[in-house]
Design a protein around this motif. Structure first.
Motif, short mmCIF file in Angstrom:
data_model
loop_
_atom_site.label_atom_id
_atom_site.label_comp_id
_atom_site.label_asym_id
_atom_site.label_seq_id
_atom_site.Cartn_x
_atom_site.Cartn_y
_atom_site.Cartn_z
N ALA A 167 31.57 30.63 12.17
CA ALA A 167 30.12 31.18 12.34
C ALA A 167 29.54 31.75 10.75
CB ALA A 167 29.71 32.48 13.39
N ASP A 168 28.24 31.60 10.86
CA ASP A 168 27.36 32.20 9.56
C ASP A 168 27.17 33.46 9.93
OD1 ASP A 168 27.04 29.57 8.31
OD2 ASP A 168 25.82 29.27 9.69
N ALA A 169 26.92 33.93 11.15
CA ALA A 169 26.88 35.30 11.51
C ALA A 169 27.12 35.70 13.00
CB ALA A 169 25.23 35.75 11.29
N VAL A 170 27.40 36.82 13.39
CA VAL A 170 27.75 37.14 14.65
C VAL A 170 26.40 38.12 15.35
CG1 VAL A 170 29.18 38.84 16.28
CG2 VAL A 170 30.29 37.19 14.38
N ILE A 171 26.35 37.89 16.58
CA ILE A 171 25.27 38.72 17.18
C ILE A 171 25.85 39.27 18.44
CG2 ILE A 171 22.98 38.80 18.59
CD1 ILE A 171 22.00 36.64 16.46
N ALA A 172 25.94 40.60 18.74
CA ALA A 172 26.90 41.14 19.91
C ALA A 172 25.90 42.02 20.72
CB ALA A 172 27.70 42.01 19.20
N GLU A 173 25.93 41.72 22.01
CA GLU A 173 25.14 42.59 22.66
C GLU A 173 26.28 43.71 23.24
OE1 GLU A 173 22.48 44.72 25.29
OE2 GLU A 173 24.70 44.46 25.65
N VAL A 174 26.14 44.91 22.99
CA VAL A 174 27.29 46.21 22.91
C VAL A 174 27.16 47.28 23.84
CG1 VAL A 174 28.00 45.49 20.48
CG2 VAL A 174 26.10 47.40 20.72
N THR A 175 25.89 46.98 24.67
CA THR A 175 25.67 48.14 25.74
C THR A 175 26.58 48.30 26.68
OG1 THR A 175 23.31 47.36 25.60
CG2 THR A 175 23.83 48.68 27.48
N ASN A 176 27.47 47.26 27.22
CA ASN A 176 28.47 47.33 28.18
C ASN A 176 29.65 47.23 27.16
OD1 ASN A 176 30.05 47.67 30.46
ND2 ASN A 176 29.44 45.56 31.10
N PRO A 177 30.49 48.55 27.11
CA PRO A 177 31.47 48.68 26.17
C PRO A 177 32.80 47.53 26.62
CG PRO A 177 31.12 50.88 27.21
CD PRO A 177 30.18 49.73 27.91
N SER A 178 33.28 47.04 25.40
CA SER A 178 34.24 45.95 25.46
C SER A 178 35.01 46.04 24.21
CB SER A 178 33.51 44.69 25.59
OG SER A 178 34.48 43.47 25.15
N LEU A 179 36.38 46.13 24.69
CA LEU A 179 37.47 46.19 23.45
C LEU A 179 37.34 44.69 22.86
CD1 LEU A 179 40.44 47.49 25.33
CD2 LEU A 179 39.14 48.64 23.77
N GLY A 180 37.05 43.61 23.43
CA GLY A 180 37.08 42.49 22.67
C GLY A 180 35.96 42.25 21.82
N VAL A 181 35.00 42.61 22.05
CA VAL A 181 33.67 42.45 21.30
C VAL A 181 33.86 43.57 20.01
CG1 VAL A 181 31.12 43.14 21.20
CG2 VAL A 181 32.05 42.07 23.11
#
Length: 138
Positions: free
Chosen positions: A66-80
């Motif tokens: 990827a050139d960049a990462v976009i993460a939706e982080v509202t719901n906690p996730s160890l993997g994210v």
């Protein structure tokens, strides 16, 4: 066309699956989404099929590509959180989107990271605007 790795909670819960699908559709109008499968409404909290080591290798290969990462982080996730840390380590721009409904707080490890752009949003329009600005700026 830029390649974006979209990260979101999978095994941590799929409560926001519809939101993830909307975000991915918006990102796809601007860039290629490597991890589009994560927005699939049929994906459950059991996650993708396959051995954990294979999922780990595939997902990290996508982050590296990827050139960049976009993460939706509202719901906690160890993997994210792990994927964000690897993206930062590899010098990838990261946008973390947190839906601020007043009932949760974002992890200080994400919120305080100097290498991740954090955007608090209330609705899909705000999140899409943040995505547009992020993609244009990177």
């Amino acid at each position: 066309m830029k390649k974006i790795y979209f990260a979101c909670s999978i095994r941590g819960g799929r409560d926001d699956a519809e939101l993830y699908a909307q975000l991915v559709e918006h990102i796809k109008s601007k860039a290629q989404v490597l991890s589009e499968i994560f927005a699939d409404g049929t994906l459950t909290s059991s996650g993708s099929a396959g051995a954990s080591k294979d999922i780990h290798a595939k997902d990290l290969a996508w982050v590296r590509e990827a050139d960049a990462v976009i993460a939706e982080v509202t719901n906690p996730s160890l993997g994210v959180g792990y994927e964000i840390a690897k993206a930062e380590e590899w010098g990838k721009p990261v946008l973390a989107l947190f839906r601020d409904d007043g009932t949760r707080r974002l992890s200080a490890m994400i919120d305080g990271s100097p290498d991740t752009q954090v955007v608090y949003y209330r609705g899909i329009e705000e999140a899409c605007g943040a995505i547009d600005r992020f993609i244009i700026g990177h």
